[in-house]
Design a protein around this motif. Structure first.
Motif, PDB file in Angstrom:
ATOM      1  N   GLY A   1      -3.632 -38.180   3.403  1.00  0.00           N
ATOM      2  CA  GLY A   1      -4.722 -37.400   2.892  1.00  0.00           C
ATOM      3  C   GLY A   1      -4.670 -35.898   3.953  1.00  0.00           C
ATOM      4  N   ALA A   2      -5.144 -34.863   3.496  1.00  0.00           N
ATOM      5  CA  ALA A   2      -5.284 -33.800   4.213  1.00  0.00           C
ATOM      6  C   ALA A   2      -6.299 -33.822   5.410  1.00  0.00           C
ATOM      7  N   PRO A   3      -5.705 -33.259   6.563  1.00  0.00           N
ATOM      8  CA  PRO A   3      -6.994 -33.234   7.716  1.00  0.00           C
ATOM      9  C   PRO A   3      -8.372 -32.883   7.342  1.00  0.00           C
ATOM     10  N   GLU A   4      -8.254 -31.863   6.249  1.00  0.00           N
ATOM     11  CA  GLU A   4      -9.881 -31.255   5.911  1.00  0.00           C
ATOM     12  C   GLU A   4     -10.521 -32.464   5.298  1.00  0.00           C
ATOM     13  N   ASP A   5      -9.962 -33.336   4.545  1.00  0.00           N
ATOM     14  CA  ASP A   5     -10.652 -34.392   3.904  1.00  0.00           C
ATOM     15  C   ASP A   5     -11.490 -35.244   4.700  1.00  0.00           C
ATOM     16  N   PHE A   6     -10.942 -35.354   5.800  1.00  0.00           N
ATOM     17  CA  PHE A   6     -11.637 -36.342   6.752  1.00  0.00           C
ATOM     18  C   PHE A   6     -12.827 -35.559   7.784  1.00  0.00           C
ATOM     19  N   ASP A   7     -12.485 -34.176   8.016  1.00  0.00           N
ATOM     20  CA  ASP A   7     -13.524 -33.264   8.571  1.00  0.00           C
ATOM     21  C   ASP A   7     -14.622 -33.399   7.656  1.00  0.00           C
ATOM     22  N   GLU A   8     -14.308 -33.168   6.193  1.00  0.00           N
ATOM     23  CA  GLU A   8     -15.335 -33.217   5.216  1.00  0.00           C
ATOM     24  C   GLU A   8     -16.395 -34.407   5.335  1.00  0.00           C
ATOM     25  N   TRP A   9     -15.592 -35.695   5.562  1.00  0.00           N
ATOM     26  CA  TRP A   9     -16.388 -36.988   5.657  1.00  0.00           C
ATOM     27  C   TRP A   9     -17.320 -36.714   7.040  1.00  0.00           C
ATOM     28  N   ARG A  10     -16.618 -36.294   7.894  1.00  0.00           N
ATOM     29  CA  ARG A  10     -17.700 -36.157   9.263  1.00  0.00           C
ATOM     30  C   ARG A  10     -18.889 -35.010   9.084  1.00  0.00           C
ATOM     31  N   ASP A  11     -18.715 -33.926   8.368  1.00  0.00           N
ATOM     32  CA  ASP A  11     -19.457 -33.068   7.950  1.00  0.00           C
ATOM     33  C   ASP A  11     -20.661 -33.400   7.211  1.00  0.00           C
ATOM     34  N   ARG A  12     -20.450 -34.487   6.523  1.00  0.00           N
ATOM     35  CA  ARG A  12     -21.433 -35.009   5.472  1.00  0.00           C
ATOM     36  C   ARG A  12     -22.135 -36.011   6.422  1.00  0.00           C
ATOM     37  N   GLY A  13     -22.503 -36.050   7.445  1.00  0.00           N
ATOM     38  CA  GLY A  13     -23.280 -37.107   8.291  1.00  0.00           C
ATOM     39  C   GLY A  13     -22.663 -38.390   8.752  1.00  0.00           C
ATOM     40  N   ASN A  14     -21.402 -38.297   8.866  1.00  0.00           N
ATOM     41  CA  ASN A  14     -20.464 -39.497   9.289  1.00  0.00           C
ATOM     42  C   ASN A  14     -19.788 -39.225  10.492  1.00  0.00           C
ATOM     43  N   PRO A  15     -20.406 -39.427  11.747  1.00  0.00           N
ATOM     44  CA  PRO A  15     -19.911 -39.177  12.988  1.00  0.00           C
ATOM     45  C   PRO A  15     -18.780 -40.452  13.145  1.00  0.00           C
TER      46      PRO A  15
ATOM     47  N   TRP B   1     -15.495 -39.962  11.852  1.00  0.00           N
ATOM     48  CA  TRP B   1     -14.726 -40.120  10.727  1.00  0.00           C
ATOM     49  C   TRP B   1     -14.074 -38.833  10.511  1.00  0.00           C
ATOM     50  N   GLY B   2     -14.344 -37.871  11.468  1.00  0.00           N
ATOM     51  CA  GLY B   2     -13.136 -36.611  11.279  1.00  0.00           C
ATOM     52  C   GLY B   2     -11.857 -36.779  11.786  1.00  0.00           C
ATOM     53  N   TYR B   3     -11.024 -35.900  11.318  1.00  0.00           N
ATOM     54  CA  TYR B   3      -9.682 -36.003  11.435  1.00  0.00           C
ATOM     55  C   TYR B   3      -9.063 -36.418  12.778  1.00  0.00           C
ATOM     56  N   ALA B   4      -9.612 -35.722  13.876  1.00  0.00           N
ATOM     57  CA  ALA B   4      -9.450 -36.032  15.109  1.00  0.00           C
ATOM     58  C   ALA B   4      -9.808 -37.465  15.676  1.00  0.00           C
ATOM     59  N   ASP B   5     -10.624 -38.052  15.002  1.00  0.00           N
ATOM     60  CA  ASP B   5     -11.040 -39.438  15.308  1.00  0.00           C
ATOM     61  C   ASP B   5     -10.168 -40.235  14.469  1.00  0.00           C
ATOM     62  N   VAL B   6      -9.748 -39.995  13.243  1.00  0.00           N
ATOM     63  CA  VAL B   6      -9.064 -41.162  12.437  1.00  0.00           C
ATOM     64  C   VAL B   6      -7.477 -41.085  12.481  1.00  0.00           C
ATOM     65  N   LEU B   7      -7.119 -39.866  13.183  1.00  0.00           N
ATOM     66  CA  LEU B   7      -5.667 -39.613  13.320  1.00  0.00           C
ATOM     67  C   LEU B   7      -4.985 -40.876  14.278  1.00  0.00           C
ATOM     68  N   PRO B   8      -5.692 -41.166  15.500  1.00  0.00           N
ATOM     69  CA  PRO B   8      -5.214 -42.182  16.357  1.00  0.00           C
ATOM     70  C   PRO B   8      -5.222 -43.558  15.662  1.00  0.00           C
ATOM     71  N   VAL B   9      -6.009 -43.896  14.601  1.00  0.00           N
ATOM     72  CA  VAL B   9      -5.946 -45.005  13.986  1.00  0.00           C
ATOM     73  C   VAL B   9      -4.923 -45.138  13.037  1.00  0.00           C
ATOM     74  N   PHE B  10      -4.604 -43.862  12.285  1.00  0.00           N
ATOM     75  CA  PHE B  10      -3.478 -43.834  11.447  1.00  0.00           C
ATOM     76  C   PHE B  10      -2.275 -44.322  12.391  1.00  0.00           C
ATOM     77  N   ARG B  11      -2.125 -43.560  13.598  1.00  0.00           N
ATOM     78  CA  ARG B  11      -0.710 -43.714  14.084  1.00  0.00           C
ATOM     79  C   ARG B  11      -0.665 -44.996  14.837  1.00  0.00           C
ATOM     80  N   SER B  12      -1.697 -45.812  15.014  1.00  0.00           N
ATOM     81  CA  SER B  12      -1.751 -47.287  15.594  1.00  0.00           C
ATOM     82  C   SER B  12      -1.318 -48.080  14.574  1.00  0.00           C
ATOM     83  N   LEU B  13      -1.293 -47.944  13.351  1.00  0.00           N
ATOM     84  CA  LEU B  13      -0.957 -48.485  12.162  1.00  0.00           C
ATOM     85  C   LEU B  13       0.596 -48.550  11.896  1.00  0.00           C
TER      86      LEU B  13
END
Length: 539
Positions: free
Chosen positions: A98-112, A114-126
Motif C-alpha cells: 500500500g502507499a505510504p500515504e494510506d497509512f498516514d491517513e489511518w493515523r490522521d483519522r484518529g488512530n495513533p 498506525w502511520g506509515y512510520a509506525d507500520v513500516l518496521p512491522v512490514f519489514r519484520s514479516l
C-alpha cells in the motif's frame, strides 16, 4: 469444558500471524478455529493452481453479492478462502504493502500508531525478500520473491509499452514511490505458494501451546455480562463450546467478522431485534463502510505467441506440468499477473489512483463461468487489467437471519458515486493509450473486449458497468476509529462497548489502501498481536 488464554476465530492472512505471534513466548495457550480444512492440497500450493480453487467449495466460501445497479444488475462473485491460510491460500500472490500515504491517513483519522512510520518496521519484520529491492525486509517468515526472470516475453513488452505511454519504470512498488510500472513481487518460495499458513501458522502449530481445530464453524460469541467469555462452534454436526481466559480475537475477515458480531448481538439494535437476535451492544457501524477495488480487463488478439499457446494444448500442459514437478519453475510457479503498476487517471491528481495488471494470456469467458486460467483461449492473446485504488463508493454486509449457516447479504454499491465513474472512464481510456504505443500496436491484431466499436463515453461507461467486478479486496466493515459512533474498534483494535473482544483483520481498515490487501492484512495481524501482548500485562 476446555479453556484457552486466547481464542482466534479464523486462520487467514491476519489470523495466522496473530497465532504465531501470541504463541511465540510459550506463555499463552492459543486456540485457532478455522471453518475450512487443510491447506495441504496440490492446487493450493502450486501458484497458478488458484485457477482451480476459484470455484472449489472445499476451500472457498464462494459468496455471491446482491444484484448491483452499479454493475448493470450483475450479482458479482466473491471468492473467499475457507481453508488454513484463508484467502492467502487462494489469491494471486501479488505483494503490495500500500502507499505510504494510506497509512498516514489511518493515523490522521484518529488512530495513533498506525502511520506509515509506525507500520513500516512491522512490514519489514514479516518479510524475507530474495530480490534487489532494498525496501523489503530480510530474514522474516514471509518469503517475497522476485519472479521477473520467469515472466513471459509479452509481459515485458507490456511493461515497455506502459513506459512509452508516459509511466516511469518502477522496480519496487513497496519503496518510497508507488507510481510507475514494473514487475510485481510475489509471495512464493521455491516455486510454491507462500501463504500466511505456510509462513506463520504451520511453524506455530509445532508448538505445544497452539491448538488448531479445522472444520469448526463458529456460530456465536458468548458473553458474561459485558465481557466476551467464549465461543460456540459446530463441528461434524455437533455443537461445542470453548472458553477464553484472556481474549477472543476475530480474524474472520471483512465478510465473516461482521457476520459473527451480528449473530452474537453486536450491531444495529433495530436490525438485530427484527431478526430475533438478542442485543448485547448497539453499534450501527457493524457491517457498514464496505469498500472494495473494482477491476476490468481489456483483451487483445496478438500476432505473437502468448501463454495461451503454452497452457492451452495438452502437450503444452504436459511440458508446463513436468517443468513444475521436476524444477518447481515455469508458468505454473508464478502468478498470472506478470507485472503492472500504478498511475494517475488524471495528471492533475496528487497521487496514483489506479492499478495496472499485465496478463500474457487471455480468457474470454463469462465472469460467472469456470475460470480457465489453465485452459486459456486457443489463439494468441493477452489482457491489460486495471482497478481503482481509492474508490469513494461504500456498501454493507449484514446477516439475513439468525441462522449462522446462511450467507450474509453483500451489497457493494459499486460505482455509486460520480467520482468513481469519472475516474474509471479516464482509466480505461489510458488502457487504449498503452495499446496504441509503438510497442503494443505492432503486436495487436484487434481489440477483442470491449472492441473497437465501443468508443463514446457513454458506451465505455456502459461497458465497464457491465464487465467490471471485484478484485477481491473488501475491507472496512468493522473499521477502526476513536469515536464509537463512527467505528467498531478503537485504535488498539478492541471492540467498542464490550470487553475481552478484539478484531484483527482487513475489516478494521479505516479506509481502503492503494493496491492488493494481503500484505496489509498480515501487517495488521502482527501489529494487532503486539497490542494484545502489551495489554495482556494488565490481566
Amino acid at each position: 469444558m476446555r479453556s484457552f488464554d486466547f481464542i482466534i476465530v479464523g486462520s487467514g492472512s491476519a489470523g495466522s500471524v496473530v497465532a504465531e505471534r501470541l504463541s511465540a513466548s510459550g506463555r499463552h495457550s492459543v486456540l485457532v478455529l478455522e471453518a475450512g480444512g487443510s491447506d495441504r492440497r496440490f492446487f493450493v500450493t502450486m501458484p497458478l493452481g488458484y485457477g482451480k480453487t476459484f470455484y472449489d467449495k472445499s476451500v472457498n466460501w464462494m459468496y455471491r453479492a446482491e444484484p448491483d445497479p452499479g454493475l448493470d444488475g450483475n450479482a458479482d462473485y466473491w471468492p473467499r478462502g475457507k481453508v488454513l491460510g484463508g484467502s492467502s491460500s487462494i489469491n494471486a500472490m501479488v505483494y503490495v504493502r500500500g502507499a505510504p500515504e494510506d497509512f498516514d491517513e489511518w493515523r490522521d483519522r484518529g488512530n495513533p500508531g498506525w502511520g506509515y512510520a509506525d507500520v513500516l518496521p512491522v512490514f519489514r519484520s514479516l518479510e524475507d525478500h530474495d530480490g534487489p529491492a532494498q525496501s523489503l525486509g530480510k530474514g522474516g517468515p514471509l518469503h517475497v520473491s522476485d519472479c521477473s526472470k520467469l515472466f513471459h516475453p509479452l509481459a515485458n513488452q507490456l511493461i515497455k509499452a506502459a513506459q512509452e505511454a508516459g509511466l516511469a519504470y518502477n522496480p519496487d512498488f513497496n519503496g518510497a514511490r508507488q507510481e510507475g510500472v514494473g514487475p510485481f513481487q510475489l509471495t512464493t518460495k521455491g516455486g510454491r505458494r507462500m501463504s500466511a499458513a505456510r509462513a506463520f501458522l504451520r511453524p506455530a502449530m509445532k508448538r505445544p501451546n497452539v491448538t488448531v481445530i479445522t472444520q469448526a464453524m463458529v456460530t456465536r460469541i458468548l458473553f458474561e455480562g459485558n465481557r466476551a467469555s467464549g465461543v460456540e462452534f459446530i463441528r461434524n454436526g455437533e455443537s461445542e463450546t470453548v472458553m477464553a481466559g484472556r481474549e477472543i480475537i476475530l480474524c474472520g475477515g471483512t465478510i465473516n467478522t461482521p457476520q459473527l458480531l451480528e449473530l452474537s448481538g453486536i450491531g444495529d439494535a433495530t436490525r438485530l431485534r427484527d431478526l430475533g437476535v438478542a442485543v448485547v451492544h448497539d453499534n450501527a457501524q457493524v457491517g457498514e463502510n464496505l469498500q472494495d477495488h473494482l477491476g476490468i480487463n481489456y483483451t487483445y488478439r496478438a500476432n505473437v505467441p502468448s501463454l495461451n499457446q503454452m497452457l492451452r494444448p495438452w502437450w503444452g500442459k504436459t511440458l508446463a506440468g513436468m517443468e513444475y514437478l521436476l524444477l518447481r519453475s515455469g508458468p505454473l510457479s508464478i502468478s498470472m499477473n506478470q507485472g503492472g503498476g500504478f498511475f494517475r487517471s488524471d495528471p492533475s491528481r496528487k497521487r496514483a489512483n489506479m492499478q495496472l495488471y499485465f496478463q500474457a494470456f487471455s480468457t474470454l469467458v463469462p465472469k460467472n463461468g469456470e475460470r480457465p486460467i489453465l485452459t486459456p483461449d486457443p489463439w494468441p492473446g493477452f489482457s491489460i487489467g486495471l482497478s481503482n485504488c481509492r474508490p469513494t463508493s461504500t456498501g454493507s454486509i449484514h446477516i439475513r437471519s439468525s441462522n449462522p449457516l446462511e450467507p450474509p447479504r453483500i451489497v457493494p454499491n459499486a460505482f455509486s458515486t460520480n467520482h468513481d465513474v469519472a475516474e474509471m472512464l479516464d482509466a480505461v481510456k489510458f488502457l487504449r493509450k498503452i495499446a496504441a504505443t509503438p510497442t503494443m500496436s505492432k503486436l495487436i491484431v484487434e481489440e477483442l473486449l470491449p472492441g473497437a466499436a465501443c468508443r463514446r463515453d457513454d458506451e465505455l461507461i456502459t461497458d465497464f458497468r457491465r464487465r467490471s467486478g471485484t478484485v477481491y479486496h473488501p475491507v472496512s466493515t468493522c473499521r477502526m476509529g476513536p469515536d464509537p459512533a463512527q467505528s467498531v474498534v478503537d485504535p488498539r483494535l478492541r471492540v467498542h462497548g464490550v470487553e475481552g473482544l478484539r478484531i484483527i483483520d482487513c475489516s478494521v481498515f479505516p479506509n481502503i489502501i492503494s493496491g492488493n490487501t494481503n500484505a496489509a492484512a498480515m501487517m495488521v495481524g502482527a501489529k494487532g498481536a503486539e497490542l494484545v501482548l502489551e495489554d495482556s500485562d494488565k490481566y
